[in-house]
Design an enzyme around this catalytic site. Structure first.
Site, PDB file in Angstrom:
ATOM      1  CD  GLU A 222       3.449  -2.373  -0.018  1.00 50.84           C
ATOM      2  OE1 GLU A 222       2.732  -1.592   0.630  1.00 50.84           O
ATOM      3  OE2 GLU A 222       4.704  -2.314  -0.024  1.00 50.84           O
TER       4      GLU A 222
ATOM      5  CG  ASP B 250       7.615  -2.935   2.267  1.00 49.00           C
ATOM      6  OD1 ASP B 250       6.431  -2.664   2.535  1.00 49.00           O
ATOM      7  OD2 ASP B 250       8.496  -2.066   2.128  1.00 49.00           O
TER       8      ASP B 250
END
Length: 613
Positions: free
Chosen positions: A367, A338
């Site tokens: 990400e 993330d």
């Protein structure tokens, strides 16, 4: 593989005496393995333990302890442990002697690694990833919906609350995932998130070594991975090294003054909180001001998400060990990371390199939320002009997602063919090190539902899935999108994008769409051209038809996307550089209709066709 239950208590208890009356509260990692490349560094937490000496029982031959060291917090002690490859696995007793004469023991388990664990294979272009949010996917155990020690209780009527989904629910629906044609499961974070509200998403970790008790426990998580493997499914873990949660156990007693960025935020709060400016472009911007760079890297992601200081070697090694521990302990097949560019760029690159040093074949998807290819590709592991190498093998293809949705929602008034936006995005693949490994998707847990974006139009949804299934890269589906799921009131926002999966309550039209998606991705599992083939595409003309091919020796797949308002009779001469070598009839993979290059073949307006030769 059996793990010492005493050590599991160390994971579960947040501030409890587990090793005796002298209150050694924690030892992390909770166990380790013989034969690892990653150096073991134990972090001990207890009352005034700085300056302690540590020894190991005499029978632990092959184990060498470094000199314990401390930070500016006297309640922490760190010690490096060298493990001989010939060291005998087992439970060994460590002795701690504090400067004020307190003495106590703790047991620590060293395990044997699985055969060829370091060589484990990962996921790639032959796979299809199924992304789900555990709290919203399926409730398999209602008894853990609300538990002692977890602040937020179940409240299914609250759109932003806990709804009760759990690991058992995923296990109960493994066959559904298999039948969809998916081969990889990506659950959003399952580790403990103990914030007072919005804890369901899991991105504000309260304990990096503990599964959220409202999802199950560590043993159930490992059982889930094993059961998935037995059904031919791989599992990747969603990790968040950039930030933890304000409810993390160490926030009341930080390991050091440099453990998190802007620790003064703990007292500031509100509008004075130093939050990230989200200016990820500053990492590659040669003209960026230092204050803008610092704000991106050090600012908190949210009021409940303190920013980890990835530039600190102690923090970085802690997070490396955490990632390696979960891969080894649960037998994982890959990672999704993330907010990758919100961390110190050198630190996150070293973190990635260290994890891949332990598992040379492991795929890690970052990400990297940029709408343009130049910015996105900067973070995919290739040495950039400024010398930077993230060591990251895969990124999420947000540029293609935006181009795809823009093309499919165009009202026809644009001066250029809308399909050209997809073509132009892919024309920049030269900027990627390996575009076959990047994650391709039409939506995820942070974007509006695909059906919402496409106005519920089944034809456009099918076209989007045709693109995702046949494009270069690794396709990813988002739970419920296979049914055309949308929010109840048609609005957007995280609470609407993350609605509960309404099992056994789908309409006939939704079931029909799901069957189409399942047929498509089940076919994809057997297509070598899509999994390993090269990619050649033809520039859309005024008719707004986009055609591309996937090819390997002996197999060619032709994809025709008619984004125009009129039916399209295939102009075989235009594609002759590919089709002239095809001598046998092919078939429409969805209808089984037979076709040969040169034959009259018409693709209806708004339709997507896949021909396999």
């Amino acid at each position: 593989m059996k793990i010492n239950k005493v050590l599991l208590l160390g994971i579960v208890m947040l501030s409890t005496t587990v090793f005796g009356a002298n209150k050694l509260d924690r030892v992390e990692p909770p166990c380790w393995w013989v034969g690892m490349e990653t150096d073991l560094q134990l972090m001990l937490h207890g009352d005034r333990i700085a300056g302690s000496t540590i020894s190991i029982e005499e029978k632990a031959k092959g184990l060498t302890l470094g000199k314990p060291f401390s930070t500016d917090n006297p309640n922490y002690l760190f010690v490096d442990v060298k493990i001989s490859p010939r060291f005998t696995p087992g439970i060994y007793t460590f002795n701690v002697l504090t400067p004020d004469g307190r003495q106590f023991d703790f047991d620590y388990e060293f395990l044997a690694r699985r055969n060829d664990s370091a060589k484990r294979e990962s996921f790639g272009p032959a796979d299809a990833v199924y992304l789900l949010m555990p709290d919203r996917f399926a409730n398999g155990d209602e008894e853990n919906d609300s538990v002692d020690g977890a602040i937020e209780k179940a409240d299914p009527k609250n759109l932003g609350g806990r709804h009760g989904g759990d690991i058992q629910g995923i296990i109960d629906h493994l066959d559904d995932i298999v039948s969809l044609g998916a081969t990889v499961i990506w659950p959003t974070p399952l580790t403990f998130d103990n914030e007072k509200t919005y804890s369901y998403h899991g991105y504000a970790c309260a304990d990096y070594y503990r599964i959220d008790p409202r999802y199950g426990d560590n043993e159930l998580y490992r059982s889930f991975v094993g059961r998935a493997h037995n059904k031919g499914l791989k599992v990747i873990m969603d990790m968040v090294p950039n930030h933890c949660g304000t409810a993390h156990w160490w926030m009341k007693d930080l390991p050091s003054g440099t453990w998190i960025n802007y620790p003064e935020n703990l007292k500031l709060g509100g509008d004075r909180l130093k939050r990230t400016n989200a200016a990820m472009s500053t990492h590659s911007d040669p003209h960026a001001a230092e204050i803008d760079k610092e704000s991106c890297v050090k600012g908190w992601f949210d009021v409940t998400m303190p920013d980890m200081n990835m530039a600190d070697p102690l923090v970085r090694h802690y997070l490396v060990q955490m990632a390696v521990w979960w891969i080894e302990w649960a037998d994982l097949d890959g990672l999704r990371v993330d907010t990758f560019p919100y961390s110190d760029k050198k630190g996150i690159a070293e973190w990635t390199k260290a994890v891949r040093n332990e598992y040379r074949n492991i795929n890690i998807v970052g990400e990297v939320w940029f709408g343009d290819v130049a910015q996105c590709s900067y973070w995919e592991g290739v040495r950039q002009k400024d010398g930077y190498n993230s060591n990251l093998p895969s990124v999420m293809d947000f540029p293609l997602m935006y181009s795809m949705l823009s093309a499919l929602t165009d009202d026809g008034t644009s001066w250029e063919p809308s399909m050209l936006r997809i073509y132009n995005s892919l024309a920049l693949d030269r900027l990627y090190n390996d575009p076959s490994d990047i994650l391709v998707f039409a939506g995820n847990h942070d974007t509006p539902r695909l059906a919402h974006e496409l106005g519920g139009d089944p034809a456009k949804i099918r076209m989007a899935y045709t693109l995702v299934a046949t494009m270069r890269g690794v396709p990813q589906l988002y739970y419920g999108d296979e049914y055309g799921l949308t929010s109840a009131d048609g609005t957007v926002g995280h609470s609407q994008e993350r609605v509960d999966m309404p099992w056994d309550k789908f309409t006939r039209e939704q079931v029909t769409l799901r069957k189409h998606v399942a047929d498509l991705f089940t076919w994809r599992k057997g297509s070598m051209a899509v999994a390993k083939g090269d990619f050649i595409h033809f520039r859309p003309d005024s008719r707004n038809v986009y055609v591309y091919f996937r090819r390997v020796k002996g197999e060619t797949v032709m994809v025709i996307l008619n984004g125009g308002r009129e039916d399209y009779a295939v102009d075989w001469d235009r594609y002759s550089e590919v089709t002239d070598s095809i001598t046998r009839k092919g078939r429409n993979v969805m209808t089984d209709e037979r076709v040969k290059p040169g034959d009259k073949y018409v693709v209806a307006a708004g339709d997507a066709v896949i021909l396999e030769f």
